[in-house]
Design an enzyme around this catalytic site. Structure first.
Site, PDB file in Angstrom:
ATOM      1  N   ASP A 120       0.607  -1.393   0.078  1.00  0.00           N
ATOM      2  CA  ASP A 120       0.185  -0.023  -0.037  1.00  0.00           C
ATOM      3  C   ASP A 120       0.659   1.417  -0.023  1.00  0.00           C
ATOM      4  OD1 ASP A 120      -1.999   1.687   0.243  1.00  0.00           O
ATOM      5  OD2 ASP A 120      -2.449   1.333   2.312  1.00  0.00           O
ATOM      6  N   ASP A 334      -1.770   5.376  -6.156  1.00  0.00           N
ATOM      7  CA  ASP A 334      -2.001   4.503  -4.929  1.00  0.00           C
ATOM      8  C   ASP A 334      -1.894   3.131  -5.414  1.00  0.00           C
ATOM      9  OD1 ASP A 334      -2.845   3.475  -2.589  1.00  0.00           O
ATOM     10  OD2 ASP A 334      -4.694   4.319  -2.696  1.00  0.00           O
TER      11      ASP A 334
END
Ligand code: NAG
Ligand code: NAG
Length: 455
Positions: A120, A334
């Site tokens: 992440d 992201d």
């Protein structure tokens, strides 16, 4: 992913060291130079860390259509939770998180225990669920929970340590340990901070991480993984803790990947080359206020679809301060969001322009697909134009139809870009077949198209 692919040079090195030496090494690292500590003990600082990533859906036997539906659901869930956490007042939410789709296996502790993490770039903390989880208060995972008591190299982080304070929410436990709460769009996790040795596919490091004892997350968001590896800008991310100046990853396609693995490289080994031409741009400086200081902001300025440059107000992508400690807008990249979402002021012109260009080819979206524009699957490459994201300094990212249209059922494919809230997010579906380099120290983001299965 199988253990046969894992090597753990770090673990061997570890077992030769006296436990006390290790503990003091770790504490030294934490209390002094967390940011530049990874080199101690010949971890991975010279060569870097390499991780093999498996798309979580590749582990189940999902069809292409099921994968898209899962990704839509996950993206929507994330967006909904962003709205919920921002109170509808138009300010950006804290760290958002709903689902992570690419996971890495690693070993932690001595003797090593297996763990699996979702990767992440939109958060910082490394954490894994632990045996401190009481019955049913943690999420189901495929591997056993991490047992800190069974690791000779585990040490709790004292609450007075800087690493403890690096958590947005933390407090001193009765035994002097560090209890933290980490919040995401999909919920929160609570645990205690410790340090232990981590071994990745290659490379390793002594790292501070969260041993989670309580999770309150939307069911299914972990996809059977045991936790998360944060790659954000904050002090506790893998990138910061290893002192890495850069990292790169390359994601194989969601579909037609023949099970090929993707890779993530942290540190010296991260570099582009051998693929197509390299495009580069400066990151937009992140606000200093946590959690906004976690994100990697990109200078998106405009969008062209086919031959038409969309008329999008220049403010649509601006990162702006709404109040002290509150920022809105901006564009982040992201690895954790499945689909890209665009602020309304950009999404609507894109949808309307494409609807016009595809007139005649459009078909009704499948019921409850949640997507706006669809064509017959066989038509995608013939009728859907290339979409170009224009970044500052003339850096263009061209997305071929396959990078922004996805099959949704047997006969239909739809645009896999969603309407978001104020912040725009470039999700991982749009990053397929690209090698991305985050030069954190140099403040630059670069990418090139690549066959990720060969890296
Ligand atoms: C954790 O490890 C300790 C030490 O090996 C052991 O006594 C304990 O039973 C383990 N706990 C669980 C839940 O497996
Ligand atoms: C397609 O184009 C025709 C003729 O220009 C127009 O009448 C029609 O409304 C358009 N349909 C859509 C779906 O845009």
């Amino acid at each position: 992913m199988t253990t046969a692919t894992m090597r753990s040079p770090r673990t061997k090195l570890k077992s030769k060291m006296a436990p006390t030496a290790l503990v003091s090494l770790v504490l030294f690292c934490l209390s002094n130079v967390l940011i530049t500590c990874s080199g101690s003990g010949g971890t991975g600082a010279e060569t870097g860390i390499r991780m093999k990533l498996t798309h979580v859906d590749a582990k189940g036997s999902y069809t292409a259509e099921e994968r898209v539906r899962r990704a839509v659901a996950a993206s929507r869930q994330r967006l909904a939770s962003m709205r919920a956490t921002s109170g509808g007042g138009g300010v950006s939410a804290p760290v958002h998180w709903a689902t992570r789709q690419y996971i890495a296996e690693y070993l932690v502790g001595d003797p090593p225990q297996r763990a699996e993490a979702l990767i992440d770039t939109g958060s910082d903390l490394i954490w894994t669920q632990s045996t401190a989880c009481l019955r049913k208060v943690c999420a189901r995972q495929d591997l056993p929970y991490f047992n800190a008591s069974a690791s000779g190299s585990f040490a709790p982080v004292p609450c007075r340590d800087r690493a403890c304070a690096a958590n947005y929410r933390h407090l001193c436990a009765l035994d002097g340990g560090c209890t933290f709460v980490a919040s995401y769009g999909a919920g929160s996790v609570i645990g205690f901070l410790g340090t232990d040795s981590f071994a990745f596919q290659s490379g390793g490091a002594a790292l501070a991480f969260g041993c989670v004892s309580f999770t309150r997350l939307t069911p299914g968001v972990l996809h059977g993984a045991s936790g998360l590896i944060g790659l954000g800008r904050g002090r506790l991310s893998l990138v910061s803790q290893t002192g890495a100046t850069r990292f790169s990853y390359c994601l194989t396609p969601y579909f037609h990947n023949d099970g090929a693995s993707s890779h993530l490289l942290v540190g010296a080994a991260a570099s582009l080359g051998g693929g197509g031409p390299v495009t580069s741009m400066p990151f937009v400086e992140s606000p200093k206020d946590f959690p906004f200081s976690t994100f990697y902001y990109l200078p998106l300025e405009g969008i062209t679809v086919g031959d038409t440059k969309l008329s999008i107000p220049s403010s649509a992508f601006d990162l702006r301060q709404v109040d002290k400690g509150y920022w809105a807008g901006g564009v982040i990249i992201d690895s954790g969001s499945p689909f890209t979402s665009l602020a309304k002021a950009a999404y609507e012109p894109l949808r309307d322009e494409l609807a016009g260009q595809l007139n005649g080819s459009l078909v009704a979206p499948p019921a409850d697909s949640g997507l706006a524009l669809c064509v017959t699957r066989g038509d995608v490459d013939r009728v859907v134009p290339t979409l170009v994201l224009h970044f500052g300094g003339g850096a263009d990212m061209a997305l071929p139809p396959g990078n922004y249209w996805a099959p949704v059922d047997k006969s239909t494919a739809c645009m896999a870009i969603l309407e978001g809230y104020e912040q725009s997010i470039i999700g991982n579906f749009q990053q397929q077949n690209m090698h991305l380099l985050f030069d954190v120290a140099g403040g630059r983001f670069s990418f090139q198209t690549a066959d990720c299965s060969t890296l």
